[in-house]
Design an enzyme around this catalytic site. Structure first.
Site, PDB file in Angstrom:
ATOM      1  N   TYR A 216       1.173  -1.169  -0.419  1.00 18.93           N
ATOM      2  CA  TYR A 216       0.004  -0.310   0.162  1.00 18.93           C
ATOM      3  C   TYR A 216       0.892   1.578   0.239  1.00 18.93           C
ATOM      4  O   TYR A 216       0.369   2.606  -0.620  1.00 18.93           O
ATOM      5  CB  TYR A 216      -1.234  -0.559   1.237  1.00 18.93           C
ATOM      6  CG  TYR A 216      -1.885   1.415   1.252  1.00 18.93           C
ATOM      7  CD1 TYR A 216      -2.934   1.845   0.297  1.00 18.93           C
ATOM      8  CD2 TYR A 216      -1.242   1.972   2.245  1.00 18.93           C
ATOM      9  CE1 TYR A 216      -3.134   2.650   0.124  1.00 18.93           C
ATOM     10  CE2 TYR A 216      -2.182   3.119   3.132  1.00 18.93           C
ATOM     11  CZ  TYR A 216      -3.097   3.444   1.544  1.00 18.93           C
ATOM     12  OH  TYR A 216      -4.106   4.756   1.326  1.00 18.93           O
TER      13      TYR A 216
ATOM     14  N   GLU B 287     -14.143  -1.216   6.145  1.00 20.65           N
ATOM     15  CA  GLU B 287     -14.472  -0.011   5.433  1.00 20.65           C
ATOM     16  C   GLU B 287     -16.019   0.157   5.264  1.00 20.65           C
ATOM     17  O   GLU B 287     -15.993  -0.487   4.121  1.00 20.65           O
ATOM     18  CB  GLU B 287     -13.480   0.005   4.412  1.00 20.65           C
ATOM     19  CG  GLU B 287     -13.207   1.407   3.750  1.00 20.65           C
ATOM     20  CD  GLU B 287     -11.477   1.586   2.608  1.00 20.65           C
ATOM     21  OE1 GLU B 287     -10.812   1.474   3.783  1.00 20.65           O
ATOM     22  OE2 GLU B 287     -11.547   1.778   2.166  1.00 20.65           O
TER      23      GLU B 287
ATOM     24  N   TYR C 174      -1.815  13.336   6.068  1.00 18.29           N
ATOM     25  CA  TYR C 174      -1.500  12.022   7.843  1.00 18.29           C
ATOM     26  C   TYR C 174       0.184  12.169   7.728  1.00 18.29           C
ATOM     27  O   TYR C 174       0.969  12.059   6.605  1.00 18.29           O
ATOM     28  CB  TYR C 174      -1.069  10.496   6.275  1.00 18.29           C
ATOM     29  CG  TYR C 174      -2.860  10.241   6.962  1.00 18.29           C
ATOM     30  CD1 TYR C 174      -3.483  10.318   7.860  1.00 18.29           C
ATOM     31  CD2 TYR C 174      -3.062   8.494   6.318  1.00 18.29           C
ATOM     32  CE1 TYR C 174      -5.415  10.018   7.864  1.00 18.29           C
ATOM     33  CE2 TYR C 174      -4.744   8.634   5.814  1.00 18.29           C
ATOM     34  CZ  TYR C 174      -5.667   8.687   6.913  1.00 18.29           C
ATOM     35  OH  TYR C 174      -7.008   8.628   6.871  1.00 18.29           O
TER      36      TYR C 174
ATOM     37  N   ARG D 262     -12.039  13.392   1.088  1.00 17.93           N
ATOM     38  CA  ARG D 262     -12.830  12.178   1.920  1.00 17.93           C
ATOM     39  C   ARG D 262     -14.754  12.776   1.088  1.00 17.93           C
ATOM     40  O   ARG D 262     -15.422  10.913   1.345  1.00 17.93           O
ATOM     41  CB  ARG D 262     -13.140  12.898   3.245  1.00 17.93           C
ATOM     42  CG  ARG D 262     -12.196  12.964   4.361  1.00 17.93           C
ATOM     43  CD  ARG D 262     -10.809  11.529   4.371  1.00 17.93           C
ATOM     44  NE  ARG D 262     -10.410  11.693   5.648  1.00 17.93           N
ATOM     45  CZ  ARG D 262      -9.650  10.366   5.550  1.00 17.93           C
ATOM     46  NH1 ARG D 262     -10.139   9.662   5.223  1.00 17.93           N
ATOM     47  NH2 ARG D 262      -8.826  10.492   6.196  1.00 17.93           N
TER      48      ARG D 262
ATOM     49  N   ARG E 123       1.916   7.471  -6.793  1.00 13.92           N
ATOM     50  CA  ARG E 123       0.195   7.710  -7.129  1.00 13.92           C
ATOM     51  C   ARG E 123       0.780   9.367  -7.154  1.00 13.92           C
ATOM     52  O   ARG E 123       0.318   9.793  -7.891  1.00 13.92           O
ATOM     53  CB  ARG E 123      -0.891   7.458  -6.035  1.00 13.92           C
ATOM     54  CG  ARG E 123      -1.982   8.354  -6.387  1.00 13.92           C
ATOM     55  CD  ARG E 123      -3.429   7.577  -5.427  1.00 13.92           C
ATOM     56  NE  ARG E 123      -3.487   7.711  -4.500  1.00 13.92           N
ATOM     57  CZ  ARG E 123      -4.037   6.622  -3.226  1.00 13.92           C
ATOM     58  NH1 ARG E 123      -5.067   6.833  -3.805  1.00 13.92           N
ATOM     59  NH2 ARG E 123      -4.130   6.951  -1.970  1.00 13.92           N
TER      60      ARG E 123
HETATM   61  C1  3EB Z   1      -8.170   5.729   5.064  1.00 14.36           C
HETATM   62  O1  3EB Z   1      -9.241   6.244   5.840  1.00 14.36           O
HETATM   63  C2  3EB Z   1      -8.639   4.459   4.837  1.00 14.36           C
HETATM   64  O2  3EB Z   1      -5.259   5.345  -0.946  1.00 14.36           O
HETATM   65  O3  3EB Z   1      -7.143   6.078  -2.109  1.00 14.36           O
HETATM   66  C3  3EB Z   1      -9.884   5.083   1.611  1.00 14.36           C
HETATM   67  C4  3EB Z   1     -10.106   5.363   0.731  1.00 14.36           C
HETATM   68  C5  3EB Z   1      -8.190   4.769   2.452  1.00 14.36           C
HETATM   69  C6  3EB Z   1      -9.075   5.379   0.015  1.00 14.36           C
HETATM   70  C7  3EB Z   1      -6.714   5.542  -0.685  1.00 14.36           C
HETATM   71  C8  3EB Z   1      -7.495   4.554   1.529  1.00 14.36           C
HETATM   72  C9  3EB Z   1      -7.599   5.688   0.378  1.00 14.36           C
HETATM   73  O4  3EB Z   1      -7.679   6.026   5.231  1.00 14.36           O
HETATM   74  C10 3EB Z   1      -8.210   4.196   4.169  1.00 14.36           C
END
Ligand code: 3EB
Length: 336
Positions: A150, A328, A210, A223, A157
């Site tokens: 990941y 999820e 993050y 989001r 990306r």
């Molecule tokens: C999170 O909130 C959960 O890497 O494109 C959710 C939606 C998550 C998209 C991405 C990752 C992705 O981090 C994981």
């Protein structure tokens, strides 16, 4: 005037209810962990189909079909197959991992290729605004070359976005990234002629901010994306039991589901500031990713209790990108 909404989702288990493909833009097909390659019922050959090796916990085949209104044209560009209406484009690509080279892993090379091809196709078709991307690849939490896959995906990306002149934080699409059973890196996506309104969750650190403990390059997604047409469509990204940037309730799938729904409610509240009262938990379409099928009854009970027993809800067996996450949820809200 065409009375049909210009963008519409159908999420269903394949069967007689699949009816006509007349105004379809394309679909994603989740036909199990060992899928055949036959097209779903009466799907015309020019439509882009994204095939993902994931099992539907209801036992059948899940079809996520996006429909448009008005005239639909189809095309391809490099690896990408797409269709578009006047306003919206649906595309898909499959990128196989051909091994490491030039200091990059097979997944990094496939991701970089996929994102470059996707943006090249959008540029050539004249749909500059990426609204929503779904990313699926195998072994998402496995480590190769000393790095979790990941994290490899996130690095590649970001690098591809930079080389395409796109933002890596702020102006980034809604997204999901999940682990499937096997097969190539698969992307499908929605794009528009006009920019969406991007929404962040006040309960969570933006994923693109993050801290480095989750990887040196943060995940580039928003989001949610609010898409206005003759109505409004709210595209909610994959959402999990994360508060701030930390996983909550490890080992408790019911509590993780409640936290996830609280995150989705927070996004609805943000969206409703712009579209008063348009969206509520009991009127969304849900796609739920469950790591361990044994957790399904507990997860389903929480969703039914918060959102009522709804029809447009599917449960897929998937690997979530953090090992401590059991569930999820992604969702779509539609106001005609
Ligand atoms: C999170 O909130 C959960 O890497 O494109 C959710 C939606 C998550 C998209 C991405 C990752 C992705 O981090 C994981």
């Amino acid at each position: 005037m065409d009375p049909r909404p210009p963008l519409r989702l159908e999420l269903l288990e394949a069967g007689p209810q699949l009816r006509s493909w007349d105004d379809a833009l394309g679909a994603a097909v989740f036909a199990g962990e060992r899928p055949g390659t036959e097209a779903p019922l009466e799907c015309p050959p020019h439509l882009p189909l994204a095939r993902v090796a994931m099992a539907c916990l209801g036992g059948g085949t899940v079809i996520e079909r996006w429909r448009a209104a008005g005239r639909v044209r189809s095309g391809s560009h490099g690896m990408v197959r797409y269709t578009h209406s006047e306003e919206f484009l649906f595309g898909r690509l499959h990128a196989s991992e051909d091994g490491a080279a030039d200091g990059r892993t097979g997944l990094e090379r496939a991701t970089e290729r996929a994102y470059r091809e996707m943006h090249a196709a959008l540029d050539s078709a004249g749909f500059p605004h990426l609204l929503r991307v779904w990313n699926y690849f195998a072994d998402i939490t496995h480590e190769t070359h000393g790095t979790e896959r990941y994290r490899q995906f996130n690095s590649a990306r970001q690098e591809a976005l930079v080389s395409c002149g796109r933002s890596v934080r702020g102006n980034v699409p809604a997204a999901s990234a999940l682990g499937c059973a096997h097969g190539p890196l698969t992307l499908y996506f929605l794009a528009g002629r006009a920019a969406p309104q991007l929404i962040e969750n006040p309960r969570q650190v933006s994923a693109y901010h993050y801290p480095a403990q989750y990887g040196p390059r943060s995940p580039s997604f928003s989001r949610a994306a609010l898409v206005r047409h003759s109505g409004v469509t709210l595209l909610i990204s994959g959402t999990s039991s994360i508060l701030g940037h930390r996983t909550m309730h490890e080992g408790d799938p019911a509590a993780q589901t409640r936290e996830t729904l609280a995150n989705i409610e927070a996004l609805l509240e943000e969206a409703n500031r712009f579209e008063a009262g348009a969206f509520a938990l009991d009127s969304l379409t849900y796609k739920v990713y469950v790591r361990d099928p044994n957790d399904l009854p507990a997860i389903r009970a929480e969703i039914d209790s918060a959102a009522g027993a709804g029809a447009d809800r599917v449960y897929l067996k998937a690997d979530i990108c953090r090992r401590d996450l059991s569930v999820e949820i992604e969702a779509v809200g539609e106001r005609p």
